[in-house]
Design an enzyme around this catalytic site. Sequence first.
Site, mmCIF file in Angstrom:
data_model
loop_
_atom_site.group_PDB
_atom_site.id
_atom_site.type_symbol
_atom_site.label_atom_id
_atom_site.label_comp_id
_atom_site.label_asym_id
_atom_site.label_seq_id
_atom_site.Cartn_x
_atom_site.Cartn_y
_atom_site.Cartn_z
ATOM 1 N N LYS A 126 0.859 -1.185 0.000
ATOM 2 C CA LYS A 126 0.000 0.000 0.000
ATOM 3 C C LYS A 126 0.889 1.227 0.000
ATOM 4 O O LYS A 126 2.020 1.122 0.482
ATOM 5 C CB LYS A 126 -0.960 0.022 1.187
ATOM 6 N N TYR A 209 -4.034 4.142 6.681
ATOM 7 C CA TYR A 209 -4.384 3.038 7.596
ATOM 8 C C TYR A 209 -5.741 3.278 8.270
ATOM 9 O O TYR A 209 -6.638 2.433 8.142
ATOM 10 C CB TYR A 209 -3.293 2.835 8.651
HETATM 11 P P1 NAD Z 1 12.413 1.493 1.924
HETATM 12 O O1 NAD Z 1 12.973 2.826 1.587
HETATM 13 O O2 NAD Z 1 12.883 0.850 3.181
HETATM 14 O O3 NAD Z 1 12.640 0.470 0.737
HETATM 15 C C1 NAD Z 1 12.406 0.825 -0.606
HETATM 16 C C2 NAD Z 1 13.199 -0.068 -1.517
HETATM 17 O O4 NAD Z 1 13.033 0.387 -2.865
HETATM 18 C C3 NAD Z 1 14.712 -0.042 -1.228
HETATM 19 O O5 NAD Z 1 15.220 -1.335 -1.327
HETATM 20 C C4 NAD Z 1 15.265 0.814 -2.353
HETATM 21 O O6 NAD Z 1 16.584 0.476 -2.699
HETATM 22 C C5 NAD Z 1 14.309 0.498 -3.480
HETATM 23 N N1 NAD Z 1 14.279 1.531 -4.519
HETATM 24 C C6 NAD Z 1 14.298 1.290 -5.852
HETATM 25 N N2 NAD Z 1 14.284 2.433 -6.539
HETATM 26 C C7 NAD Z 1 14.279 3.417 -5.626
HETATM 27 C C8 NAD Z 1 14.287 4.831 -5.727
HETATM 28 N N3 NAD Z 1 14.282 5.457 -6.911
HETATM 29 N N4 NAD Z 1 14.295 5.548 -4.580
HETATM 30 C C9 NAD Z 1 14.263 4.942 -3.385
HETATM 31 N N5 NAD Z 1 14.255 3.593 -3.228
HETATM 32 C C10 NAD Z 1 14.258 2.849 -4.340
HETATM 33 O O7 NAD Z 1 10.823 1.680 1.957
HETATM 34 P P2 NAD Z 1 9.777 0.749 2.695
HETATM 35 O O8 NAD Z 1 9.487 1.316 4.037
HETATM 36 O O9 NAD Z 1 10.172 -0.660 2.611
HETATM 37 O O10 NAD Z 1 8.453 1.030 1.813
HETATM 38 C C11 NAD Z 1 8.264 0.404 0.558
HETATM 39 C C12 NAD Z 1 6.762 0.291 0.272
HETATM 40 O O11 NAD Z 1 6.154 -0.448 1.293
HETATM 41 C C13 NAD Z 1 6.030 1.628 0.241
HETATM 42 O O12 NAD Z 1 5.045 1.622 -0.734
HETATM 43 C C14 NAD Z 1 5.398 1.728 1.605
HETATM 44 O O13 NAD Z 1 4.218 2.501 1.634
HETATM 45 C C15 NAD Z 1 5.107 0.285 1.898
HETATM 46 N N6 NAD Z 1 5.109 -0.012 3.342
HETATM 47 C C16 NAD Z 1 4.118 -0.776 3.842
HETATM 48 C C17 NAD Z 1 4.101 -1.059 5.179
HETATM 49 C C18 NAD Z 1 3.047 -1.953 5.755
HETATM 50 O O14 NAD Z 1 2.976 -2.078 6.955
HETATM 51 N N7 NAD Z 1 2.244 -2.589 4.936
HETATM 52 C C19 NAD Z 1 5.090 -0.558 6.029
HETATM 53 C C20 NAD Z 1 6.117 0.188 5.479
HETATM 54 C C21 NAD Z 1 6.117 0.451 4.124
#
Ligand code: NAD
Length: 357
Positions: A126, A209
């Site tokens: 999401k 959420y």
């Molecule tokens: P994060 O920054 O920790 O991870 C993002 C990943 O994408 C990294 O591995 C990064 O290297 C990669 N990536 C590829 N291209 C990129 C770019 N141009 N810029 C930045 N990163 C890039 O983020 P996250 O917290 O893991 O969030 C990722 C997704 O998951 C989002 O859509 C977020 O809303 C969602 N999320 C959901 C929950 C949940 O509880 N369901 C919790 C956190 C995040």
Amino acid sequence: MDRRSFTKLSLLAAAASALPLRAESQQPIRFAPVGLGTISNIFMEACAKSSKCKVTALVTGHAAEKAPKYEALYGISPKSVYNYENYDEIANDPDIDAVYIGLPNSMHAEYTIRAAKAGKHVLCEKPMAISSAECRQMIDACRQHNVKLMIAYRVHYDPMWQQIRDMARSGAIGQIQGFQGGFYGSKTSGWRLDRKLAGGGSLLDLGIYPMNAIRWIAGEEPASFSAQIATKIPGPRFASVEESIEFTMKFPSGLLASSGSSYGEAGGAYLSIDGTEGNLWVEPAFYYQGLRFHGDTIHGPVSQISQGRQPYQFTHEADHFADCIHNNTEPATAGDEGLKDLLAMEAIYRAAGAPIA
Ligand code: NAD
């Protein structure tokens, strides 16, 4: 051998020959997480705790730095590590059934559609995308290529949240009259503050959420909206996305909800469900563990704390998706659910005078 023994033996043989087939159809769903950040890391832990899912491949732009750890942890072959350029080659990898999209929001649509074209099922984080138009393209692509699309609303798969929803809907607090919710934090950094990657600010990341939980429990779609946006912290941090937002939604039945989110307020994560005869207060409501509720119902006071430990919500979620793939059923949070959230969030941003799409 008499006839009865022969028949029994034949039946046993037939049953034995059916076994590998049944076992085959119950093989774990083999996932390739796309983007190895925070959430994919938790998802991989969740798969490791599941008998229905496993991680067999990786998609990352930083293979040298990130892949070895996961190869060692989950027994992934270095040959099964893809990058964003050769991602489409997953089409030729029979050891991948599905991808898990853990990328910044603006990349969800592209990587979902490419996975669909590669014939792989998609579990996408999401918010589903950064506009309702993108959501529709994702739904169409998955339909066209006959793959499942599920949006990772982990709250829907938490047994205690299901209990809260059922209690609220059962009349235990009378008629549901309204909701107050919120999800507030102040530590946000990185791509979430860049509109090109995030699509919007705290609403798309955190406000989604309580908004999704309200829609889910209400069982109807909001019809009118009001909203205010504010960015109080000066400087470049909030140059492209909002810091805080408060909004109200009115549903066709007359039910009213107010909620909000922030990247600048070190607040909580809660939902109050108010009925004509009682109330359920959920707090903390949206963290990875520690879910807790209390309230007054027509049956008396209620109070409970979840014993589930991270990543249990993700394991329930992944297991549901695996069941949908095995049984060819529609996920409880299919693409349509993500689309409805985007439509509501677009309406909220419009109401605040800051349209995102
Ligand atoms: P994060 O920054 O920790 O991870 C993002 C990943 O994408 C990294 O591995 C990064 O290297 C990669 N990536 C590829 N291209 C990129 C770019 N141009 N810029 C930045 N990163 C890039 O983020 P996250 O917290 O893991 O969030 C990722 C997704 O998951 C989002 O859509 C977020 O809303 C969602 N999320 C959901 C929950 C949940 O509880 N369901 C919790 C956190 C995040």
